[in-house]
Design a protein around this motif. Sequence first.
Motif, mmCIF file in Angstrom:
data_model
loop_
_atom_site.group_PDB
_atom_site.id
_atom_site.type_symbol
_atom_site.label_atom_id
_atom_site.label_comp_id
_atom_site.label_asym_id
_atom_site.label_seq_id
_atom_site.Cartn_x
_atom_site.Cartn_y
_atom_site.Cartn_z
ATOM 1 N N GLY A 186 0.817 -1.192 0.000
ATOM 2 C CA GLY A 186 0.000 0.000 0.000
ATOM 3 C C GLY A 186 0.857 1.250 0.000
ATOM 4 N N PRO A 187 0.249 2.424 -0.098
ATOM 5 C CA PRO A 187 1.029 3.662 -0.190
ATOM 6 C C PRO A 187 1.740 4.060 1.100
ATOM 7 N N ARG A 188 1.226 3.651 2.265
ATOM 8 C CA ARG A 188 1.738 4.201 3.521
ATOM 9 C C ARG A 188 3.241 3.993 3.694
ATOM 10 N N MET A 189 3.699 2.785 3.534
ATOM 11 C CA MET A 189 5.094 2.482 3.805
ATOM 12 C C MET A 189 6.053 3.242 2.876
ATOM 13 N N PRO A 190 5.897 3.122 1.541
ATOM 14 C CA PRO A 190 6.865 3.821 0.698
ATOM 15 C C PRO A 190 6.809 5.341 0.836
ATOM 16 N N VAL A 191 5.600 5.906 0.982
ATOM 17 C CA VAL A 191 5.504 7.365 1.071
ATOM 18 C C VAL A 191 6.108 7.878 2.368
ATOM 19 N N SER A 192 5.794 7.238 3.490
ATOM 20 C CA SER A 192 6.323 7.712 4.772
ATOM 21 C C SER A 192 7.842 7.542 4.834
ATOM 22 N N VAL A 193 8.349 6.419 4.335
ATOM 23 C CA VAL A 193 9.803 6.222 4.293
ATOM 24 C C VAL A 193 10.451 7.250 3.368
ATOM 25 N N GLY A 194 9.842 7.467 2.191
ATOM 26 C CA GLY A 194 10.388 8.439 1.242
ATOM 27 C C GLY A 194 10.438 9.842 1.810
ATOM 28 N N LEU A 195 9.387 10.233 2.532
ATOM 29 C CA LEU A 195 9.371 11.561 3.138
ATOM 30 C C LEU A 195 10.406 11.673 4.254
ATOM 31 N N GLY A 196 10.547 10.611 5.048
ATOM 32 C CA GLY A 196 11.557 10.631 6.098
ATOM 33 C C GLY A 196 12.955 10.775 5.528
ATOM 34 N N LEU A 197 13.250 10.016 4.461
ATOM 35 C CA LEU A 197 14.557 10.122 3.819
ATOM 36 C C LEU A 197 14.771 11.519 3.236
ATOM 37 N N SER A 198 13.720 12.085 2.647
ATOM 38 C CA SER A 198 13.834 13.419 2.062
ATOM 39 C C SER A 198 14.118 14.466 3.133
ATOM 40 N N ALA A 199 13.434 14.356 4.281
ATOM 41 C CA ALA A 199 13.655 15.308 5.371
ATOM 42 C C ALA A 199 15.100 15.233 5.868
ATOM 43 N N ILE A 200 15.604 14.010 6.037
ATOM 44 C CA ILE A 200 16.987 13.838 6.479
ATOM 45 C C ILE A 200 17.960 14.421 5.450
ATOM 46 N N LEU A 215 20.319 10.149 -1.033
ATOM 47 C CA LEU A 215 19.203 9.933 -0.117
ATOM 48 C C LEU A 215 17.955 10.675 -0.594
ATOM 49 N N ALA A 216 18.127 11.906 -1.066
ATOM 50 C CA ALA A 216 16.992 12.684 -1.562
ATOM 51 C C ALA A 216 16.384 12.049 -2.807
ATOM 52 N N GLY A 217 17.233 11.512 -3.695
ATOM 53 C CA GLY A 217 16.731 10.867 -4.902
ATOM 54 C C GLY A 217 15.931 9.627 -4.598
ATOM 55 N N ILE A 218 16.400 8.801 -3.665
ATOM 56 C CA ILE A 218 15.650 7.611 -3.261
ATOM 57 C C ILE A 218 14.338 8.030 -2.623
ATOM 58 N N GLY A 219 14.382 9.043 -1.775
ATOM 59 C CA GLY A 219 13.163 9.501 -1.119
ATOM 60 C C GLY A 219 12.114 9.965 -2.098
ATOM 61 N N MET A 220 12.496 10.779 -3.079
ATOM 62 C CA MET A 220 11.536 11.253 -4.072
ATOM 63 C C MET A 220 10.972 10.096 -4.882
ATOM 64 N N GLY A 221 11.820 9.147 -5.235
ATOM 65 C CA GLY A 221 11.359 8.009 -6.025
ATOM 66 C C GLY A 221 10.338 7.149 -5.308
ATOM 67 N N LEU A 222 10.395 7.132 -3.974
ATOM 68 C CA LEU A 222 9.440 6.352 -3.194
ATOM 69 C C LEU A 222 8.081 7.041 -3.056
ATOM 70 N N THR A 233 6.029 13.518 6.854
ATOM 71 C CA THR A 233 6.276 12.115 7.175
ATOM 72 C C THR A 233 5.199 11.572 8.110
ATOM 73 N N PHE A 234 4.845 12.340 9.106
ATOM 74 C CA PHE A 234 3.832 11.905 10.063
ATOM 75 C C PHE A 234 2.434 11.934 9.450
ATOM 76 N N VAL A 235 2.165 12.907 8.582
ATOM 77 C CA VAL A 235 0.865 12.952 7.899
ATOM 78 C C VAL A 235 0.671 11.703 7.049
ATOM 79 N N ALA A 236 1.741 11.235 6.399
ATOM 80 C CA ALA A 236 1.654 10.082 5.498
ATOM 81 C C ALA A 236 1.300 8.787 6.216
ATOM 82 N N LEU A 237 1.472 8.745 7.525
ATOM 83 C CA LEU A 237 1.130 7.526 8.268
ATOM 84 C C LEU A 237 -0.359 7.240 8.239
ATOM 85 N N GLY A 238 -1.171 8.208 7.832
ATOM 86 C CA GLY A 238 -2.605 7.983 7.710
ATOM 87 C C GLY A 238 -3.027 7.344 6.407
#
Length: 465
Positions: A328-342, A366-373, A448-453
């Motif tokens: 589902g979308p939750r895992m890749p989007v939240s991980v991608g946003l977390g990586l982007s923030a870092i 890290l930013a490229g992987i995050g955006m791709g997710l 990142t936290f919003v995406a957990l929904g």
Amino acid sequence: MASRPRSRPLWLVIAAASLPMFMGTLDNLVVTNALPVIARDLSANIDELEWVINAYALAFASFILTAAALGDRFGRRTFFVIGIALFTVASAFSALSSEPWQLITARVFQGIGAAALMPLSLTMLAGSVSAKARPAAIGIWGGVSGLGVALGPLIGGAVTQGWAWQGIFWINVPVGIIAVPLVLWALPNSFGARVRGDLMGLVLAGIGVFGIVYGIVRGNDAGWSSAEVLTSLIGGGVLLVAFVVWESRTAAPMLPLRLFRFPSFTIANAVSVIFSFGIFGSIFILIQFLQVVQGKNPLVAGEMTMPWTLLPLIVSPLTGFLLTPRFGPRMPVSVGLGLSAIAIGWLAWVMSPTVPYSHLVPPFVLAGIGMGLIFAPVATAVLMDMPDPDHAKASGANATLREIGTALGIAVLTAVFTGAGGQLTPTGYVDAAQKAVFVGAAVLAVATFVALGLPGRRRELAGRV
């Protein structure tokens, strides 16, 4: 419904839907590496440079829902082709500009043309492939979309250095000429609900968003308590409230508020706005750092960001093929946003006039992987609850909010930059840029936290895509 049955190869359908959309997303940031050259050639100040970006984004955001509605009524392929033609002509006028106001005006019409490309391309693609192939097709589409945004600085830098800044607009012309017959041959002319246009909604939303962005842009120069800025901010806010009220009462809204009853749609759009705000506002600041502070030419600056810009091409399709259908979308989007923030916070932390390139590569990766997710699963989340007749409006709403986030992010982070005393000079850039980019990283952390929904488990996706 479609004008006639189609039996085209899947790759050709994806190419026909994605090529014009790539052209439109490319022009979001294709001018970023050319901005210092444009400033010199056209004698443009930082406010005018900001409007070169935001004129496109705001026109895009203001007209995208109207374009989706017109496509539903008069034929999605028909209006898609009209958008390609307008975008192509406006690109030529952008290249011919000799004054900042001329370029800004041409960018407005580019944005209007591009407004027909994003929602209609996704809608036609979703309607032209089987339900089984749809997640993979959307994954490829998302990768192309992300690539268009990410490669903008690289292509803009290469063309500016090897040719001239005008070339970043001239290259759209042959692409547009090729895209029109390809679309006419490969895609059906589908229709949606034929409702009357919502002119009042268009006016309220367009002027409201413009007022808020204008107020933010002018805040530091005119004063945040000045009549000019307060009128713009308060007036824009009032108009947006009036827009919501109008959309809840009119018989044919450009943005049906009932779409927000679906949690996946609502959260996906919240994520899109916050992500676009943080990432593209930061990119606007970071790309210029490489030229203004480190003295790189436009091509070298674009090449230096390649670890960031190329990874979404690989990661986004894999996310659409493998991760989104399974988790589902939750895992890749939240991980991608977390990586982007870092990554963005990391870039702000190491930013200095003498920082070696080797210190920038890890956060770029890290930013490229995050955006791709992020790209493909957000697009899937937007459409997963929607009946087919609402696909254009749903994807149009997402693209609108994403562009508004981009415009607000550039405006706010530039306001932070100028408010901290930032200047487009080697000695006046870094300290203010760090503050602005740290704000972008903090915004991405919130997303990142919003995406957990978002929906997570496979059973939550059953039967929805």
